[in-house]
Design an enzyme around this catalytic site. Structure first.
Site, short mmCIF file in Angstrom:
data_model
loop_
_atom_site.label_atom_id
_atom_site.label_comp_id
_atom_site.label_asym_id
_atom_site.label_seq_id
_atom_site.Cartn_x
_atom_site.Cartn_y
_atom_site.Cartn_z
N ARG A 12 -10.38 -11.23 1.12
CA ARG A 12 -11.28 -12.20 0.48
C ARG A 12 -10.67 -13.59 0.47
O ARG A 12 -11.38 -14.59 0.46
CB ARG A 12 -11.63 -11.70 -0.94
CG ARG A 12 -10.46 -11.55 -1.85
CD ARG A 12 -10.79 -10.72 -3.08
NE ARG A 12 -10.86 -9.29 -2.81
CZ ARG A 12 -11.20 -8.36 -3.68
NH1 ARG A 12 -11.53 -8.69 -4.92
NH2 ARG A 12 -11.23 -7.10 -3.36
N ASP A 36 -2.90 -7.26 -2.11
CA ASP A 36 -3.66 -6.39 -1.21
C ASP A 36 -5.15 -6.77 -1.18
O ASP A 36 -5.90 -6.28 -0.34
CB ASP A 36 -3.48 -4.92 -1.64
CG ASP A 36 -3.87 -3.95 -0.54
OD1 ASP A 36 -4.06 -4.40 0.61
OD2 ASP A 36 -3.99 -2.75 -0.84
N LYS A 38 0.85 -1.20 0.00
CA LYS A 38 0.00 0.00 0.00
C LYS A 38 0.88 1.25 0.00
O LYS A 38 1.93 1.25 0.65
CB LYS A 38 -0.86 0.03 1.28
CG LYS A 38 -2.04 -0.91 1.26
CD LYS A 38 -2.88 -0.75 2.51
CE LYS A 38 -4.01 -1.75 2.57
NZ LYS A 38 -5.06 -1.55 1.56
N ASP A 42 -8.04 -3.29 10.05
CA ASP A 42 -8.49 -4.35 9.14
C ASP A 42 -8.91 -5.62 9.90
O ASP A 42 -9.36 -6.58 9.29
CB ASP A 42 -7.37 -4.66 8.13
CG ASP A 42 -7.92 -4.96 6.75
OD1 ASP A 42 -9.07 -4.58 6.48
OD2 ASP A 42 -7.20 -5.59 5.95
N1 BES Z 1 -8.34 -3.72 3.89
C1 BES Z 1 -8.48 -3.26 2.57
C2 BES Z 1 -9.77 -2.49 2.30
C3 BES Z 1 -9.94 -1.18 3.05
C4 BES Z 1 -9.58 0.00 2.44
C5 BES Z 1 -10.53 -1.15 4.28
C6 BES Z 1 -9.77 1.19 3.09
C7 BES Z 1 -10.72 0.06 4.94
C8 BES Z 1 -10.35 1.23 4.34
C9 BES Z 1 -8.43 -4.43 1.58
O1 BES Z 1 -7.69 -5.52 1.97
C10 BES Z 1 -7.85 -3.89 0.32
O2 BES Z 1 -6.72 -3.50 0.35
N2 BES Z 1 -8.63 -3.89 -0.76
C11 BES Z 1 -8.20 -3.36 -1.98
C12 BES Z 1 -8.69 -4.28 -3.06
C13 BES Z 1 -8.08 -4.03 -4.41
C14 BES Z 1 -6.61 -4.40 -4.40
C15 BES Z 1 -8.83 -4.83 -5.43
C16 BES Z 1 -8.81 -1.97 -2.14
O3 BES Z 1 -9.92 -1.75 -1.67
O4 BES Z 1 -8.14 -1.09 -2.69
ZN ZN Z 2 -7.48 -5.82 4.05
ZN ZN Z 3 -5.61 -5.33 1.46
#
Ligand code: BES
Ligand code: ZN
Ligand code: ZN
Length: 489
Positions: free
Chosen positions: A332, A328, A258, A269
């Protein structure tokens, strides 16, 4: 915080401050004694507006209506206004909506939720000092209230709000103080206190259960993963509910790292898993006549020489192969195996998962609202309805077959990200649906709490940081299942 319910009229109760909720934003009510002073102070009784009249020993707070949500945030604002003070006791009248005592529950919840502070890492503590609240059955418009019903509602409110604060504490704890083994011991401690049974799966057992996808996400962390299974079995259960939570104690993004700004707050998370722990605590303490199982996949997503990689293909517990294109999108993957394990262990009437799964959910509906997905509209609608009844915001997002195509993979059964930049909350939900058995397909709802679970400012009855999103909505839903005769949606 101690609540005392009394039939004594307000003016005979000994307390340092009297709290008066000015409903309908209307200062003309008879019970508003200090009209002139309030006018002078510029108080207009707007929702959550407060005015402390020190000389009179009265704190006024505005509420737009007698709706539970308005009373809950007004009570929270009142207690917040007294936070810096040294007052220890307050008294308040009862406000009911034409004899409906739910507003009493909302008020008690508001006081407990509003008094919450997280000060573990502060050297100077500034906790709320109010520890005694006298609730008079003197009703603001003179209605009669059943004392037994009222005291039961106070009891329920205390359990629900305390469980929400319990969840907030876990989420707010730093990743170095709350990693998977710690989450497991929090669950064990809570189970011991409440009479739940608790089983913890460590890496050896996870391997035996073929949870290779969850193990792959966990691989680069010095903290080994855990899967938690908590169980509440009452004497004559009316139905069976399974809850599954994403417990990423930290999400760095893994090798698909990230950006710096997006990594901050990723201790949150673990909110889905923490919410499941909070719900289980409340279900046990309320001793609800429903069999409830809570599963948490507790994992840390880090980088390292042995990290899982974009281009890997992982095999989930149900045998489906997953092409990894972004590490990231790890939640899921952890949920896929945890959902498979939960369904192998328990056949249920309802299956709900809670996760801070996608930034896309926050983009779609903003910070304060959870998004509800699934194959069955009725189950989705039930969650939305109960969320609103409990004072949480939630909205349904519908699946569609066009978006489902975007998670197809050329080389595996499914891809862990979509090939389009839009609709990410839905495509994540559709990915999860690949791991829901036929027998549970119409009994499942996925609840993306990425918006409300952790917000860096106070809102309504919620503080800066963790809100405990999902706890109140699900406790209410399970409570109401206990009331119904038929439990099939
Ligand atoms: N934990 C994050 C989602 C998240 C983002 C939660 C902001 C709370 C606030 C998740 O694991 C993630 O990183 N998702 C990615 C998915 C993408 C790579 C398809 C996202 O949402 O950017
Ligand atoms: Zn996450
Ligand atoms: Zn993530």
């Amino acid at each position: 915080m101690n609540f005392e319910l009394t039939v004594l009229p307000l003016d005979t109760i000994d307390a340092e401050i009297e709290v008066i909720i000015v409903v309908d934003n209307n200062l003309k009510h008879n019970f508003v004694q200090d009209k002139k002073l309030l006018k002078k102070a510029g108080f207009s009784a707007g929702q959550d507006e407060t005015c402390l009249l020190l000389g009179e020993g009265r704190l006024y707070v505005g509420a737009a209506s007698l709706q539970s949500a308005a009373i809950r945030t007004a009570a929270a604002s009142a207690i917040k206004a007294l936070k810096g003070s040294n007052y220890k006791s307050i008294k308040v009248a009862t406000y009911t909506n034409e004899g409906c005592t739910y507003t009493l529950r909302a008020m008690v919840e508001g006081f407990i939720l509003g008094a919450y502070t997280f000060e573990t890492y502060k050297s100077k503590k500034n906790e709320c000092k109010i520890d005694h609240i006298s609730l008079s059955l003197e009703e603001y418009s003179g209605l009669k209230i059943d004392i037994e019903k009222a005291s039961l509602l106070i009891h329920k409110a205390q359990i629900t709000a305390d469980a929400t604060n319990f969840t907030r504490d876990i989420v707010n704890t730093t990743p170095d103080d709350c990693y998977p083994a710690v989450m497991a011991s929090i669950a064990e401690g809570m189970a011991e206190d409440t009479g739940l049974s608790c089983k913890i799966l460590k890496p050896k057992e996870l391997k035996k259960e073929n949870m290779e996808t969850l193990l792959a996400v966990a691989r680069a962390s010095r903290h080994t993963p855990r899967v938690i299974h908590l169980t509440h079995i009452p004497k004559k259960p009316k139905c069976v509910v399974t809850l599954v939570g994403k417990g990423l104690t930290y999400d760095s993004g893994g090798l698909s790292l990230k950006p710096a700004d997006f990594m901050v707050t990723m201790k949150s998370d673990k909110s889905g898993g923490s919410t499941v722990l909070g719900i289980m605590k409340a279900v046990a303490e309320l001793d609800l006549p429903i069999e409830v199982h809570g599963f948490v996949g507790a994992v840390e997503n880090m980088i390292g020489g042995d990290a899982y990689k974009p281009d890997d293909v992982l095999v989930a517990k149900n045998g489906k192969t997953i092409e990894i294109r972004n590490t990231d999108a790890e939640g899921r993957l952890v949920l896929a195996d945890t959902l498979c394990y939960a369904q192998q262990e328990v056949k249920s009437d309802y299956l709900f998962d809670f996760a801070t799964l996608t930034g896309a959910s926050v983009v779609a509906v903003g910070h304060y609202t959870s998004t509800i997905m699934g194959n069955n509209k009725e189950v989705q609608d039930l969650v939305v309805k109960e969320a609103h009844n409990a004072g949480e915001l939630a909205t349904a997002l519908d699946f569609n077959p066009y978006l489902k195509k975007t998670i197809k993979s050329e080389i595996a059964d499914v891809c862990n990200i979509s090939n389009t930049r839009y609709g990410g909350a839905i495509t994540a939900g559709q990915f999860l649906s690949e791991f829901i058995d036929k027998k549970h397909a119409d009994k499942w709802a996925h609840i993306d709490i990425a918006g409300p679970a952790f917000v860096e400012h106070a809102w309504g009855e919620n503080p800066f940081g963790a809100s405990g999103a999902g706890v109140r909505m699900m406790v209410k839903l399970i409570e109401n299942l206990a009331k119904e005769d038929t439990h099939k949606y």
